[in-house]
Scaffold this active site. Sequence first.
Site, PDB file in Angstrom:
ATOM      1  CG  ASP A   1      -4.134   3.607  -2.090  1.00  0.00           C
ATOM      2  OD1 ASP A   1      -3.756   2.448  -1.856  1.00  0.00           O
ATOM      3  OD2 ASP A   1      -3.736   4.594  -1.449  1.00  0.00           O
TER       4      ASP A   1
ATOM      5  CG  ASP B   1      -0.732   1.748  -3.679  1.00  0.00           C
ATOM      6  OD1 ASP B   1      -0.195   2.651  -3.002  1.00  0.00           O
ATOM      7  OD2 ASP B   1      -1.831   1.253  -3.370  1.00  0.00           O
TER       8      ASP B   1
ATOM      9  CG  ASP C   1      -1.769   1.242   1.297  1.00  0.00           C
ATOM     10  OD1 ASP C   1      -2.535   1.490   0.350  1.00  0.00           O
ATOM     11  OD2 ASP C   1      -1.650   1.980   2.300  1.00  0.00           O
TER      12      ASP C   1
ATOM     13  CG  ASP D   1      -5.435   2.127   2.031  1.00  0.00           C
ATOM     14  OD1 ASP D   1      -4.940   1.088   1.556  1.00  0.00           O
ATOM     15  OD2 ASP D   1      -4.909   3.249   1.921  1.00  0.00           O
TER      16      ASP D   1
END
Length: 413
Positions: free
Chosen positions: A148, A130, A127, A152
């Site tokens: 994203d 990216d 994470d 999350d």
Amino acid sequence: MLENLMAWLTGNLSPSARIWTALAPAILACVYFLGGLLLFSIRCAFKGIPRDEETLKRGSTVLVGFFLRHYFFWVIQPLWTVILRSGLPANALSMLSGLLGISAGVALAAGRFALGGWLFLFAGILDVMDGRIARTRKEANPAGAALDSVLDRYVDSAMLMGLAWYYRDTWVLLPALMALLGSSLVPYVRAKGEGLGVSVRDGAMQRLERVLFLGAGTALSPILEAVFWPEEKHPMHWLAVVGLVFVAVMSNYTAITRFRALVRTLAPKRQEARSEKAILGFNAVAGAVATLADFALVLVLVEWLGMLPAWATVVGATLGAVVNYSINRVLTFKSRGAVARQMARYAVVSGTSALLNAGGVALLTLHPQLAYTLVWWLVRGVVYFAWNLPLQRDYVFNDSASDSLMEQRPHAA
């Protein structure tokens, strides 16, 4: 060999196997990261700390400072380089991070804490990468940022839902739910602030901290369980419990501090006679003096004059209310508003406060595992800070609001 593989896949592990499934990845990770920390420290001694621009923009926290953040991005540089050269799209990394994070929650619900912890940690590393991959390739776009951010939330929720399921028959369910609440509110308050044009990024428990404390705690917890409680069929995994409780407390504290900062920034500025700490102090003193006056009058009426305790309590409470009002008017808020209007408003606040306190205690004592003394103090504290103090400041003793109200009323011809 085949038997060991099947045992690992089915989760039918011996105590020693449980230790090694948790310890083997930890040993490899520790060798890499501790060796990297040594090299990083030597490098910093001669050349200074390599500054990572994104880290500087994101800031640091009390729990994970700038040195550790710069070190982390320096030590994962080899993996970052491999992924960058592989040509994998940033969105693919986001999806992989999401899949690993959700898998971590499934593993934890089944009691596989080592597997779940390491999956969650690796999902966190992906994470981090990216967004950097997208910005480095100049491919960053709102769609990728939205993907994203949403993934999350799914990863964090899956992790905590897995822990909640595992601990569903124990008291740890409450910290798991509190951590789920706090982990959802921290990014929400930030997003709400950005939507209103206010940046609220501060706080000790941000996503990196949540990943570290939850991931490391769950990944390493089977070691302690296998050493000290090897025969437990449903071990507590105390290291994971400690990390979970810490995240629950700190994430909600971070959310509250962000929310408070957001409201303060957006609220209309008002002239305060003194600081909030002074107001809180004088308000507490007023409550203490009023309580003493109430109690002293009840003693006099019952012990010396022979009044019934119930009636004496009513008279004492009335005196306590008058004393509390007077001290707050003169010392705490230094108000000059009309006494009759303030007394009426004070009566409304006091009456609703009594109902809120009684109702809160009645609701929480429906759960017999909660001590009534703890419930009493908890409810009193919440009602005081959420209802009594704000209303006394902004409703009862707010002279500017009263003056504005008078100006808005039509004058008689």
